[in-house]
Design an enzyme around this catalytic site. Structure first.
Site, PDB file in Angstrom:
ATOM      1  N   HIS A 119       0.856  -1.194   0.000  1.00 35.22           N
ATOM      2  CA  HIS A 119       0.000   0.000   0.000  1.00 35.22           C
ATOM      3  C   HIS A 119       0.888   1.240   0.000  1.00 35.22           C
ATOM      4  CE1 HIS A 119      -3.700   2.157   1.988  1.00 35.22           C
ATOM      5  NE2 HIS A 119      -3.027   2.968   1.183  1.00 35.22           N
ATOM      6  N   HIS A 147       1.303   5.001  -2.339  1.00 29.97           N
ATOM      7  CA  HIS A 147       0.951   5.904  -3.443  1.00 29.97           C
ATOM      8  C   HIS A 147       2.255   6.532  -3.899  1.00 29.97           C
ATOM      9  CE1 HIS A 147      -3.330   5.617  -2.328  1.00 29.97           C
ATOM     10  NE2 HIS A 147      -2.822   5.468  -1.112  1.00 29.97           N
ATOM     11  N   HIS A 157      -9.364   1.036  -1.230  1.00 34.26           N
ATOM     12  CA  HIS A 157      -9.362   1.631   0.099  1.00 34.26           C
ATOM     13  C   HIS A 157     -10.782   1.510   0.659  1.00 34.26           C
ATOM     14  CE1 HIS A 157      -5.608   3.389  -1.160  1.00 34.26           C
ATOM     15  NE2 HIS A 157      -5.511   4.220  -0.130  1.00 34.26           N
ATOM     16  N   GLU A 207     -11.115   3.437   6.034  1.00 31.51           N
ATOM     17  CA  GLU A 207     -10.070   4.337   6.557  1.00 31.51           C
ATOM     18  C   GLU A 207     -10.815   5.423   7.336  1.00 31.51           C
ATOM     19  OE1 GLU A 207      -7.996   6.669   3.600  1.00 31.51           O
ATOM     20  OE2 GLU A 207      -6.325   7.142   4.959  1.00 31.51           O
ATOM     21  N   ASP A 259       1.907   4.015   2.950  1.00 27.06           N
ATOM     22  CA  ASP A 259       0.871   4.861   2.348  1.00 27.06           C
ATOM     23  C   ASP A 259       1.469   6.032   1.555  1.00 27.06           C
ATOM     24  OD1 ASP A 259      -1.766   5.414   1.723  1.00 27.06           O
ATOM     25  OD2 ASP A 259      -2.318   6.201   3.686  1.00 27.06           O
ATOM     26  N   ASP A 260       1.853   7.109   2.253  1.00 28.14           N
ATOM     27  CA  ASP A 260       2.433   8.310   1.615  1.00 28.14           C
ATOM     28  C   ASP A 260       3.622   8.774   2.457  1.00 28.14           C
ATOM     29  OD1 ASP A 260       0.210   9.015  -0.477  1.00 28.14           O
ATOM     30  OD2 ASP A 260      -0.861   8.649   1.396  1.00 28.14           O
TER      31      ASP A 260
HETATM   32  N1  ADE Z   1      -4.410   8.867  -1.720  1.00 30.38           N
HETATM   33  C1  ADE Z   1      -3.185   8.960  -1.220  1.00 30.38           C
HETATM   34  N2  ADE Z   1      -3.174   8.596   0.066  1.00 30.38           N
HETATM   35  C2  ADE Z   1      -4.439   8.240   0.399  1.00 30.38           C
HETATM   36  C3  ADE Z   1      -5.070   7.773   1.567  1.00 30.38           C
HETATM   37  N3  ADE Z   1      -4.411   7.575   2.718  1.00 30.38           N
HETATM   38  N4  ADE Z   1      -6.396   7.537   1.533  1.00 30.38           N
HETATM   39  C4  ADE Z   1      -7.082   7.738   0.414  1.00 30.38           C
HETATM   40  N5  ADE Z   1      -6.533   8.180  -0.721  1.00 30.38           N
HETATM   41  C5  ADE Z   1      -5.217   8.427  -0.732  1.00 30.38           C
HETATM   42 ZN    ZN Z   2      -3.656   4.838   0.652  1.00 27.68          ZN
END
Ligand code: ADE
Ligand code: ZN
Length: 330
Positions: free
Chosen positions: A14, A16, A194, A197, A275-276
């Site tokens: 996971h 991005h 997703h 969340e 994630d990011d």
């Molecule tokens: N796009 C990038 N990070 C995300 C996240 N945590 N939740 C939903 N969309 C995303």
């Molecule tokens: Zn994500």
């Protein structure tokens, strides 16, 4: 434990790729492409990363990625990430990208996919890092736009491993994308989404029932629904949990309050992910270390989490077997 967790062969399911854009590279690409940024310095960018929910993050995330214009930009972004991940002991990465966000700025699918795939080949060759590519639909844009992107991607489908669903969750349930995901299935693509969340447990049910996904990204709100927990457990449905993301986006207040230990006790099939990482203060190793600090998990627990990720990965069987053997031997 730091060195042991670093050496543990980790697969990231996971991620991005646009969320790996560090402020230094953001400035470099802005200069390269003559894009103006609303920040005077790298420190100013980092100071802006103070989020109160998912939307407040997404606003900066979409703004930051505007510096990406050419295949070389996508290549450089992914390659920089692969090098950092490799240094963290990551051996396999599944990267999501958001084609609609780039198409909206006039950047075609070809440079996006070509640049990312070139970096993926280089990572395999130079770093022994395998990877897979997930074309993700932006759920707060219309479903027919997602369908058009899928049709446009038709000529690149041998370069795409799966489709995903991301962006602002509340008010954009999985059901909105039933036809798009059915078409993706007909085209032979695996599906992930997703769910749970910020959105309710019902969205996780929907992703399973109507999108036919093989993994749930996040899924942390499943604990609110005991029947859902039993369903996820019995199906051994992998959940790609992102602990530092959850604290930064205030999905949970603190690491100590994170539902991960309860999810583990419930017998769910969990994986840890970043994630990011450029926005949430840490990569894969930081996420593993944060769990160790908060929950004091033992090596066997971390080995199980690492195995779960490799078992759920879009990866060729000999590579899967080799990685599982490396985890067991660690
Ligand atoms: N796009 C990038 N990070 C995300 C996240 N945590 N939740 C939903 N969309 C995303
Ligand atoms: Zn994500």
């Amino acid at each position: 434990m730091h060195d042991w967790l670093k050496g543990l062969p980790k697969a990231e399911l996971h991620l991005h790729i646009e969320g790996t854009l560090e402020p230094e590279l953001m400035f470099e690409l802005a200069a390269r492409n003559k894009v103006s940024l609303p920040y005077a310095s790298v420190d100013e960018v980092r100071a802006a990363y103070d989020f109160h929910d998912l939307q407040s993050f997404l606003d900066l995330y979409y703004q930051g990625m505007a510096v990406l214009r050419t295949a070389d930009d996508f290549h450089d972004l992914a390659m920089a990430y692969f090098r950092r991940a490799h240094a963290d002991g990551v051996v396999h990465v599944e990267l999501m990208f958001d084609p609609q966000a780039h198409l909206a700025r006039g950047v075609g699918l070809a440079p996006q996919i070509e640049g990312l795939r070139r970096a993926m080949r280089a990572a395999a060759r130079e770093l022994d890092l395998s990877s897979a590519l997930i074309l993700s639909f932006v759920r707060d844009r219309p479903a027919d736009e997602a369908m058009q992107v899928l049709e446009q991607a038709n000529s690149y489908l041998e370069l795409v491993d799966a489709v995903g669903l991301d962006s602002a969750e509340q008010g954009h349930p999985p059901d909105k994308f039933v036809e798009v995901f059915a078409r993706a299935g007909d085209l032979g693509l695996a599906r992930v989404a997703h769910a749970g969340e910020e959105g309710p447990p019902e969205y996780i049910h929907q992703a399973l029932d109507t999108l036919d996904v093989c993994r749930i990204d996040h899924g942390v709100r499943c604990l609110e629904d005991p029947a859902l927990v039993a369903r996820l457990r019995d199906a051994r449905m992998p959940l790609t949990v992102c602990p530092l993301s959850n604290t930064r986006l205030k999905v949970v207040e603190t690491m100590d309050a994170h539902p991960l230990p309860a999810m583990l006790d419930a017998g769910l099939t969990l994986t840890l992910n970043s994630d990011d990482p450029a926005y949430f203060g840490g990569g894969m190793l930081d996420n593993f270390l944060a769990c160790h600090a908060a929950f004091d998990w033992d090596r066997a627990t971390f080995r199980t989490l690492a195995r779960n990720a490799v078992e759920a990965a879009f990866i060729e069987e000999p590579r899967r077997e080799a990685l599982l053997a490396r985890i067991d031997a660690h």
